[in-house]
Enzyme design. Sequence first.
Site, PDB file in Angstrom:
ATOM      1  N   ASP A 204     -11.043   2.626   4.348  1.00 39.85           N
ATOM      2  CA  ASP A 204     -11.567   1.284   4.140  1.00 39.85           C
ATOM      3  C   ASP A 204     -12.947   1.019   4.111  1.00 39.85           C
ATOM      4  O   ASP A 204     -13.618  -0.098   3.688  1.00 39.85           O
ATOM      5  CB  ASP A 204     -11.053   0.585   5.522  1.00 39.85           C
ATOM      6  CG  ASP A 204      -9.721  -0.137   5.353  1.00 39.85           C
ATOM      7  OD1 ASP A 204      -9.290  -0.406   4.244  1.00 39.85           O
ATOM      8  OD2 ASP A 204      -8.843  -0.225   6.279  1.00 39.85           O
TER       9      ASP A 204
ATOM     10  N   GLN B  32      -4.425  -1.550   9.628  1.00 41.69           N
ATOM     11  CA  GLN B  32      -4.497  -2.608   9.199  1.00 41.69           C
ATOM     12  C   GLN B  32      -4.915  -3.982   9.848  1.00 41.69           C
ATOM     13  O   GLN B  32      -4.527  -3.939  11.281  1.00 41.69           O
ATOM     14  CB  GLN B  32      -3.047  -3.266   8.395  1.00 41.69           C
ATOM     15  CG  GLN B  32      -2.672  -4.438   7.727  1.00 41.69           C
ATOM     16  CD  GLN B  32      -3.310  -4.278   6.213  1.00 41.69           C
ATOM     17  OE1 GLN B  32      -3.741  -3.183   5.934  1.00 41.69           O
ATOM     18  NE2 GLN B  32      -3.525  -5.649   5.608  1.00 41.69           N
TER      19      GLN B  32
ATOM     20  N   LYS C  49       0.811  -1.226   0.042  1.00 41.72           N
ATOM     21  CA  LYS C  49       0.013   0.074  -0.237  1.00 41.72           C
ATOM     22  C   LYS C  49       0.871   1.002  -0.121  1.00 41.72           C
ATOM     23  O   LYS C  49       0.416   2.126  -0.802  1.00 41.72           O
ATOM     24  CB  LYS C  49      -1.035  -0.095   1.236  1.00 41.72           C
ATOM     25  CG  LYS C  49      -1.912  -1.071   1.012  1.00 41.72           C
ATOM     26  CD  LYS C  49      -2.912  -1.260   2.426  1.00 41.72           C
ATOM     27  CE  LYS C  49      -3.813  -2.559   2.166  1.00 41.72           C
ATOM     28  NZ  LYS C  49      -4.695  -2.596   3.089  1.00 41.72           N
TER      29      LYS C  49
HETATM   30  N1  L34 Z   1      -7.783  -2.488   7.519  1.00 36.58           N
HETATM   31  N2  L34 Z   1      -7.057  -4.517   6.833  1.00 36.58           N
HETATM   32  C1  L34 Z   1      -7.661  -3.206   6.407  1.00 36.58           C
HETATM   33  N3  L34 Z   1      -7.748  -2.955   5.150  1.00 36.58           N
HETATM   34  C2  L34 Z   1      -7.912  -4.074   4.159  1.00 36.58           C
HETATM   35  O1  L34 Z   1      -7.770  -3.649   3.099  1.00 36.58           O
HETATM   36  C3  L34 Z   1      -7.311  -5.291   4.632  1.00 36.58           C
HETATM   37  N4  L34 Z   1      -6.897  -6.152   3.625  1.00 36.58           N
HETATM   38  C4  L34 Z   1      -6.975  -7.529   4.075  1.00 36.58           C
HETATM   39  C5  L34 Z   1      -6.535  -7.853   5.434  1.00 36.58           C
HETATM   40  N5  L34 Z   1      -6.631  -6.656   6.240  1.00 36.58           N
HETATM   41  C6  L34 Z   1      -6.945  -5.417   5.888  1.00 36.58           C
HETATM   42  C7  L34 Z   1      -6.006  -6.072   2.562  1.00 36.58           C
HETATM   43  O2  L34 Z   1      -5.274  -5.160   2.276  1.00 36.58           O
HETATM   44  C8  L34 Z   1      -6.437  -8.604   2.775  1.00 36.58           C
HETATM   45  N6  L34 Z   1      -5.599  -7.161   2.170  1.00 36.58           N
HETATM   46  C9  L34 Z   1      -4.737  -7.745   1.177  1.00 36.58           C
HETATM   47  C10 L34 Z   1      -4.251  -6.587   0.486  1.00 36.58           C
HETATM   48  C11 L34 Z   1      -3.302  -6.645  -0.645  1.00 36.58           C
HETATM   49  C12 L34 Z   1      -3.063  -7.795  -1.129  1.00 36.58           C
HETATM   50  C13 L34 Z   1      -3.440  -9.096  -0.342  1.00 36.58           C
HETATM   51  C14 L34 Z   1      -4.438  -8.663   0.621  1.00 36.58           C
HETATM   52  C15 L34 Z   1      -1.884  -8.399  -2.008  1.00 36.58           C
HETATM   53  O3  L34 Z   1      -1.291  -7.274  -2.478  1.00 36.58           O
HETATM   54  N7  L34 Z   1      -1.961  -9.522  -2.563  1.00 36.58           N
HETATM   55  C16 L34 Z   1      -0.863  -9.671  -3.554  1.00 36.58           C
HETATM   56  C17 L34 Z   1       0.246 -10.610  -3.007  1.00 36.58           C
HETATM   57  C18 L34 Z   1       0.934 -10.310  -1.843  1.00 36.58           C
HETATM   58  C19 L34 Z   1       2.229 -11.258  -1.267  1.00 36.58           C
HETATM   59  O4  L34 Z   1       2.954 -11.344  -2.252  1.00 36.58           O
HETATM   60  O5  L34 Z   1       1.960 -11.899  -0.205  1.00 36.58           O
HETATM   61  C20 L34 Z   1      -1.450 -10.414  -4.866  1.00 36.58           C
HETATM   62  O6  L34 Z   1      -0.920 -10.568  -5.941  1.00 36.58           O
HETATM   63  O7  L34 Z   1      -2.820 -10.857  -4.496  1.00 36.58           O
END
Ligand code: L34
Length: 279
Positions: free
Chosen positions: A116, A93, A49
């Site tokens: 959010d 988060q 982020k």
């Molecule tokens: N307050 N908490 C708050 N806001 C959110 O919007 C979230 N969420 C969830 C967990 N807690 C939170 C996220 O940000 C899940 N989440 C989230 C955000 C981004 C990614 C995954 C979950 C992400 O970037 N995933 C990548 C892979 C990342 C890696 O390599 O581990 C993808 O390509 O899916």
Amino acid sequence: MAVRIDGKALAAQVKARVRSEVGTLSRPPGLAVILVGDDPASAVYVRGKEADCAECGIRSFPHRLPADTPEETLLELVRQLNEDDAVDGILCQLPLPPHLDADLVIHTIRPDKDVDCFHPFNVGQMSIGRPAFLPCTPAGVMEMLRYYQIPTAGKRCVVLGRSNIVGKPMAMLLTQADGTVTLCHSRTPDMEALTREADILVSAVGRPGLVTAEMVKEGAAVIDVAMNRGPDGKLCGDVDFAAVEPKASYITPVPGGVGPMTRAMLMCNLLTAAKKHGA
Ligand code: L34
């Protein structure tokens, strides 16, 4: 064979749009990022982020707190950020360490900085179709459906998982997009009978291998919101990708699907917040 929905590429497009609009503002938007403790997955998402912010010309203000931070310290930080004019959005988060009450923290974030869309006021506004912000993950899914021209009106939509941050708002947004929505959860009997009717199937449970080919209707769009770490340490979703891909019309990979879109929609919400704050 399904078309693979490229969340990473679409997120890049969305962020490019945000960046160009940010360039027209009188000051950069600002995001306060609170991370309590050292959950490794949360640290990865938060770094992502912050990188997105840099890419979009948004300032980020990191607040890393130890896992044993007292609740009042966290709430006091939120109150301080509520009053800080350089901060348009506050992101705490989740999950928080168990001694901290996430609902209380969410309540304390001023609704106009709740990028959010977790605060009950914003959840309520969304539920009556007058959203100030949209919750990032479900909004990211809707953006994918729009971009790939996957119709929702009159379609059967099945959502697996009833969390406040994904399942419930996902069902609501699909309903508002004129889908006929069934929200399934751990107490739903014979889930397969329902998923087999789905034109759009969204899974947000957190159990690898949950969605098998037998559960998917031929030609369905399958959206995998889950982020699991498999026994091999690799990221995977709920969907048995290899088995479902030949049967679906569209499918999202994990990683590279919904995750990057979640982050891109956060950038959109920051732009909205900054404009409301007169930036
Ligand atoms: N307050 N908490 C708050 N806001 C959110 O919007 C979230 N969420 C969830 C967990 N807690 C939170 C996220 O940000 C899940 N989440 C989230 C955000 C981004 C990614 C995954 C979950 C992400 O970037 N995933 C990548 C892979 C990342 C890696 O390599 O581990 C993808 O390509 O899916």
